[in-house]
Design a protein around this motif. Structure first.
Motif, PDB file in Angstrom:
ATOM      1  N   GLU A  17       0.811  -1.216   0.000  1.00 52.02           N
ATOM      2  CA  GLU A  17       0.000   0.000   0.000  1.00 52.02           C
ATOM      3  C   GLU A  17       0.844   1.267   0.000  1.00 52.02           C
ATOM      4  N   LEU A  18       2.122   1.162   0.378  1.00 53.22           N
ATOM      5  CA  LEU A  18       2.993   2.330   0.406  1.00 53.22           C
ATOM      6  C   LEU A  18       3.787   2.492  -0.890  1.00 53.22           C
ATOM      7  N   ILE A  19       4.176   1.374  -1.483  1.00 50.37           N
ATOM      8  CA  ILE A  19       4.955   1.433  -2.725  1.00 50.37           C
ATOM      9  C   ILE A  19       3.981   1.456  -3.897  1.00 50.37           C
ATOM     10  N   THR A  20       3.524   2.631  -4.213  1.00 54.48           N
ATOM     11  CA  THR A  20       2.556   2.826  -5.284  1.00 54.48           C
ATOM     12  C   THR A  20       3.275   2.915  -6.632  1.00 54.48           C
ATOM     13  N   ASP A  21       2.505   3.031  -7.694  1.00 53.08           N
ATOM     14  CA  ASP A  21       3.094   3.161  -9.030  1.00 53.08           C
ATOM     15  C   ASP A  21       3.984   4.399  -9.118  1.00 53.08           C
ATOM     16  N   ASN A  22       3.571   5.482  -8.485  1.00 52.65           N
ATOM     17  CA  ASN A  22       4.380   6.706  -8.508  1.00 52.65           C
ATOM     18  C   ASN A  22       5.713   6.517  -7.786  1.00 52.65           C
ATOM     19  N   VAL A  23       5.681   5.771  -6.678  1.00 54.79           N
ATOM     20  CA  VAL A  23       6.915   5.507  -5.936  1.00 54.79           C
ATOM     21  C   VAL A  23       7.840   4.615  -6.756  1.00 54.79           C
ATOM     22  N   VAL A  24       7.268   3.615  -7.418  1.00 55.85           N
ATOM     23  CA  VAL A  24       8.059   2.733  -8.279  1.00 55.85           C
ATOM     24  C   VAL A  24       8.717   3.547  -9.396  1.00 55.85           C
ATOM     25  N   LYS A  25       7.958   4.442  -9.986  1.00 54.66           N
ATOM     26  CA  LYS A  25       8.491   5.299 -11.051  1.00 54.66           C
ATOM     27  C   LYS A  25       9.633   6.165 -10.525  1.00 54.66           C
ATOM     28  N   LEU A  26       9.472   6.666  -9.301  1.00 52.82           N
ATOM     29  CA  LEU A  26      10.505   7.493  -8.677  1.00 52.82           C
ATOM     30  C   LEU A  26      11.781   6.688  -8.446  1.00 52.82           C
ATOM     31  N   MET A  27      11.641   5.478  -7.915  1.00 53.91           N
ATOM     32  CA  MET A  27      12.802   4.626  -7.649  1.00 53.91           C
ATOM     33  C   MET A  27      13.550   4.290  -8.932  1.00 53.91           C
ATOM     34  N   ARG A  28      12.802   3.886  -9.940  1.00 52.40           N
ATOM     35  CA  ARG A  28      13.438   3.520 -11.205  1.00 52.40           C
ATOM     36  C   ARG A  28      14.086   4.729 -11.873  1.00 52.40           C
ATOM     37  N   GLY A  29      13.453   5.888 -11.715  1.00 54.04           N
ATOM     38  CA  GLY A  29      14.027   7.105 -12.285  1.00 54.04           C
ATOM     39  C   GLY A  29      15.360   7.451 -11.644  1.00 54.04           C
ATOM     40  N   HIS A  30      15.433   7.355 -10.315  1.00 59.75           N
ATOM     41  CA  HIS A  30      16.697   7.606  -9.619  1.00 59.75           C
ATOM     42  C   HIS A  30      17.759   6.594 -10.051  1.00 59.75           C
ATOM     43  N   ALA A  31      17.359   5.325 -10.145  1.00 59.29           N
ATOM     44  CA  ALA A  31      18.311   4.280 -10.528  1.00 59.29           C
ATOM     45  C   ALA A  31      18.868   4.537 -11.926  1.00 59.29           C
ATOM     46  N   GLU A  32      18.008   4.914 -12.847  1.00 56.32           N
ATOM     47  CA  GLU A  32      18.452   5.169 -14.221  1.00 56.32           C
ATOM     48  C   GLU A  32      19.374   6.383 -14.293  1.00 56.32           C
ATOM     49  N   THR A  33      19.045   7.420 -13.532  1.00 60.81           N
ATOM     50  CA  THR A  33      19.876   8.627 -13.536  1.00 60.81           C
ATOM     51  C   THR A  33      21.275   8.329 -13.002  1.00 60.81           C
ATOM     52  N   ILE A  34      21.341   7.579 -11.913  1.00 62.03           N
ATOM     53  CA  ILE A  34      22.638   7.226 -11.329  1.00 62.03           C
ATOM     54  C   ILE A  34      23.410   6.315 -12.281  1.00 62.03           C
ATOM     55  N   GLU A  35      22.697   5.385 -12.900  1.00 60.49           N
ATOM     56  CA  GLU A  35      23.345   4.434 -13.809  1.00 60.49           C
ATOM     57  C   GLU A  35      23.956   5.144 -15.013  1.00 60.49           C
ATOM     58  N   GLU A  36      23.302   6.181 -15.489  1.00 59.50           N
ATOM     59  CA  GLU A  36      23.806   6.922 -16.649  1.00 59.50           C
ATOM     60  C   GLU A  36      25.141   7.604 -16.363  1.00 59.50           C
ATOM     61  N   GLY A  37      25.423   7.854 -15.098  1.00 61.90           N
ATOM     62  CA  GLY A  37      26.673   8.515 -14.745  1.00 61.90           C
ATOM     63  C   GLY A  37      27.824   7.565 -14.489  1.00 61.90           C
ATOM     64  N   LEU A  38      27.598   6.265 -14.655  1.00 61.90           N
ATOM     65  CA  LEU A  38      28.641   5.271 -14.401  1.00 61.90           C
ATOM     66  C   LEU A  38      29.401   4.924 -15.679  1.00 61.90           C
ATOM     67  N   PRO A  39      30.625   4.441 -15.543  1.00 65.54           N
ATOM     68  CA  PRO A  39      31.375   3.965 -16.710  1.00 65.54           C
ATOM     69  C   PRO A  39      30.654   2.797 -17.377  1.00 65.54           C
ATOM     70  N   ASP A  40      30.947   2.578 -18.654  1.00 66.48           N
ATOM     71  CA  ASP A  40      30.253   1.546 -19.420  1.00 66.48           C
ATOM     72  C   ASP A  40      30.418   0.155 -18.816  1.00 66.48           C
ATOM     73  N   ASP A  41      31.622  -0.159 -18.313  1.00 66.03           N
ATOM     74  CA  ASP A  41      31.844  -1.504 -17.789  1.00 66.03           C
ATOM     75  C   ASP A  41      30.971  -1.779 -16.565  1.00 66.03           C
ATOM     76  N   LEU A  42      30.799  -0.763 -15.722  1.00 66.62           N
ATOM     77  CA  LEU A  42      29.942  -0.940 -14.552  1.00 66.62           C
ATOM     78  C   LEU A  42      28.474  -1.041 -14.962  1.00 66.62           C
ATOM     79  N   ARG A  43      28.098  -0.269 -15.945  1.00 61.12           N
ATOM     80  CA  ARG A  43      26.714  -0.329 -16.419  1.00 61.12           C
ATOM     81  C   ARG A  43      26.411  -1.705 -16.987  1.00 61.12           C
ATOM     82  N   GLN A  44      27.369  -2.285 -17.683  1.00 60.39           N
ATOM     83  CA  GLN A  44      27.179  -3.622 -18.239  1.00 60.39           C
ATOM     84  C   GLN A  44      27.074  -4.671 -17.137  1.00 60.39           C
TER      85      GLN A  44
END
Length: 219
Positions: free
Chosen positions: A187-214
């Motif tokens: 009931e706490l982890i709603t669709d909006n919260v999931v979107k927020l988590m994935r958005g943060h993860a993607e943003t952080i991942e974009e700043g990593l070197p290619d080998d770490l991203r792989q």
């Protein structure tokens, strides 16, 4: 638990009226019933019922006070809950520790005079199903409160600040944790919260070197 007393039915009230008002009511003769007396009787019983409820509520709260205080000490401090760290866990409830505390400080509101009696009373309570239900409810509410605060931290978190202040290993760990939490559903982890988590993860991942991203992709 607080005691709830039901207001007696009309038969019980009639019986009380006969004993309390000098037997003025005649059996089997409704015309002799005094509506005013019945109303007064109901009001008296209602007031007594309310007084009993307040009394037992006070006794219950007094009895639970040391358990509430001990449980509060098991909950992590709010300042330890941040967007970039795992949500801290509630410490285990140790019954022996509780009994030691109770043995040295008599709970307010209880009339037992010997500590041995008080310790025995709490020991019996903590061995019964009612205690298990109480503890499960407390843990559930505390976890919900921490999750609510954690989500509020995520909503205001500055990902750029995280990237400049943490190592790449910490970044990978956070990405994996955010992705794992985004798969959870309650009931706490709603669709909006999931979107927020994935958005943060993607943003952080974009700043990593290619080998770490792989390496993250293949996990």
């Amino acid at each position: 638990m607080p005691l709830s007393l039901a207001v007696p039915n009309s038969t019980d009230i009639d019986s009380l009226q006969r004993s309390s008002f000098g037997g003025q009511l005649a059996d089997g003769d409704p015309s002799n019933r005094n509506a005013s007396d019945k109303t007064k009787c109901i009001q008296i019983l209602g007031a007594q019922n309310e007084a009993l409820i307040k009394h037992f509520t006070h006794v219950t709260q007094s009895f639970l006070a040391p358990l509430e205080k001990y449980f509060a000490s098991l909950i992590p401090l709010q300042k330890k809950v941040t967007a970039w760290r795992p949500i801290p866990k509630i410490q285990n409830f140790n019954k022996r520790d509780v009994l030691k505390l109770i043995a040295t400080a008599e709970p307010h509101g209880l009339t037992l005079t010997r500590n041995a009696d008080i310790v025995a009373l709490y020991s019996e309570f903590m061995a019964c199903p009612n205690f298990d239900r109480w503890l499960k409810t407390k843990v559930k509410r505390a976890n919900e409160a921490m999750w609510t605060y954690y989500i509020s931290q995520l909503e205001t978190a500055d990902v750029t600040e995280f990237m400049t202040g943490h190592s790449e290993i910490e970044a990978v760990d956070l990405i994996l944790r955010l992705k794992e939490m985004s798969e959870m559903r309650n009931e706490l982890i709603t669709d909006n919260v999931v979107k927020l988590m994935r958005g943060h993860a993607e943003t952080i991942e974009e700043g990593l070197p290619d080998d770490l991203r792989q390496s993250i992709v293949h996990r």
